[in-house]
Write an enzyme that holds these catalytic residues in place. Sequence first.
Site, PDB file in Angstrom:
ATOM      1  N   SER A 114      -5.874   0.833   9.716  1.00 47.81           N
ATOM      2  CA  SER A 114      -6.253  -0.120   7.995  1.00 47.81           C
ATOM      3  C   SER A 114      -5.458  -0.752   7.688  1.00 47.81           C
ATOM      4  O   SER A 114      -5.479  -1.991   7.162  1.00 47.81           O
ATOM      5  CB  SER A 114      -6.828   1.005   7.697  1.00 47.81           C
ATOM      6  OG  SER A 114      -5.961   1.706   6.942  1.00 47.81           O
ATOM      7  N   CYS A 131       0.997  -1.356  -0.146  1.00 54.07           N
ATOM      8  CA  CYS A 131       0.165   0.028  -0.077  1.00 54.07           C
ATOM      9  C   CYS A 131       0.594   1.366   0.156  1.00 54.07           C
ATOM     10  O   CYS A 131       0.440   2.524  -0.428  1.00 54.07           O
ATOM     11  CB  CYS A 131      -1.651  -0.282   1.228  1.00 54.07           C
ATOM     12  SG  CYS A 131      -0.377   0.057   2.749  1.00 54.07           S
ATOM     13  N   ARG A 165       3.553   3.576  12.296  1.00 53.71           N
ATOM     14  CA  ARG A 165       2.016   3.751  12.336  1.00 53.71           C
ATOM     15  C   ARG A 165       1.762   5.173  13.313  1.00 53.71           C
ATOM     16  O   ARG A 165       2.175   4.773  14.389  1.00 53.71           O
ATOM     17  CB  ARG A 165       2.073   1.728  13.421  1.00 53.71           C
ATOM     18  CG  ARG A 165       0.711   1.830  13.827  1.00 53.71           C
ATOM     19  CD  ARG A 165       0.450   1.618  12.489  1.00 53.71           C
ATOM     20  NE  ARG A 165       0.421   0.337  11.614  1.00 53.71           N
ATOM     21  CZ  ARG A 165       0.199  -0.899  10.252  1.00 53.71           C
ATOM     22  NH1 ARG A 165      -0.665   0.054   9.798  1.00 53.71           N
ATOM     23  NH2 ARG A 165       0.729  -1.808  10.476  1.00 53.71           N
ATOM     24  N   HIS A 206      -3.024   6.281   5.053  1.00 50.91           N
ATOM     25  CA  HIS A 206      -1.688   6.525   4.733  1.00 50.91           C
ATOM     26  C   HIS A 206      -1.585   7.833   4.914  1.00 50.91           C
ATOM     27  O   HIS A 206      -1.705   8.513   3.548  1.00 50.91           O
ATOM     28  CB  HIS A 206      -1.040   5.593   4.304  1.00 50.91           C
ATOM     29  CG  HIS A 206      -1.670   4.068   4.789  1.00 50.91           C
ATOM     30  ND1 HIS A 206      -1.833   4.078   6.091  1.00 50.91           N
ATOM     31  CD2 HIS A 206      -0.501   2.961   4.296  1.00 50.91           C
ATOM     32  CE1 HIS A 206      -1.596   2.332   6.670  1.00 50.91           C
ATOM     33  NE2 HIS A 206      -1.111   1.729   5.416  1.00 50.91           N
TER      34      HIS A 206
END
Length: 336
Positions: free
Chosen positions: A159, A129, A235, A242
């Site tokens: 997520s 991602c 994180r 993001h």
Amino acid sequence: MNVAIVGASGAVGQEFLRVLESTAFPVDELRLFGSARSAGRFYDFAGRRIQVRELTSNPDDFAGIDFAFVSAGAGVSRDYAGVITSGGAIMIDNSSAFRMEADVPLVVPEVNGDDALTAPRGIIANPNCTTIQMVVALKPIADLSPIRRVHVSTYQAASGAGASGMEELEAQTRQLVGGEVPTVDKFAWQLAFNLIPHIDTFTDNGYTREEMKMHFETKKIMHAPELEVSATCVRVPVMRAHSEAIWVETEEPVGVDAARKAFAKADGVVLVDNPAAKSYPMPLDCAGLDPVFVGRVRADLANPRGLTFWTVSDQIRKGAALNAVQIAQYIISRRR
């Protein structure tokens, strides 16, 4: 098109259902697969109610399937790839299982869509991602001048760890507000009201596997083995979408105005860059949306050939399900 989703009950699997419907993907038949635990569940799609089947080694389950979107973990992808592709289906895999294999294309359609047209094993890999988000933003700069070096710091939402990650952040927040000790299970440490500079496992060079994915995948997608990429992945206590702070060094200087114009017209990019009006991308605004949002575009004060900018994108949509569906759409468009 006859379509299968493997891992249909997970966060990305559920997003596949939403993306296929919202993009009006031409679905004639849809088959949903999952573990024994999720088999038997029903999900709605385009006015139909479809039951999840247990994933088995029976190749008949995938007979007649054109595209199989797979998001059930690397182990499942490796174990069942032969079954999934046995009837001629193109497997678009969201795991890390095949990303760096030479005979499996690693594709972001805005950057290297034509790579998807040659898949000798019937497998196309969906990148990580964070890599997807970054290369979509790098492409318009690379079109102005080849990129020599990239430094990136990511700010990755819960997520990215799936539905259980989001549930843990929500539970921890409630617990802390209520004066309770937070439950820590999915993440290495408490995520609520905290930052964790640790995503995936550490490697021998001190970088995590998440950081090394960005290093290697970017080179492959951009066909630039000489490109240097260094990442720090963090994180953050954000539910979804993001963020990345990116520094690039190009062969020739690229001015800020030229970069903004390139971002403004690039496929898959939305420029949100008006600091005077406090206008810049934020996860709260970008969650649930398709593009990669870019802002805070400015010259790098430490490098005369450098630019720095900020990006935000929804990890479950463009960072996973949407990119996979766009790969299939790209293939279909080139067959006509």
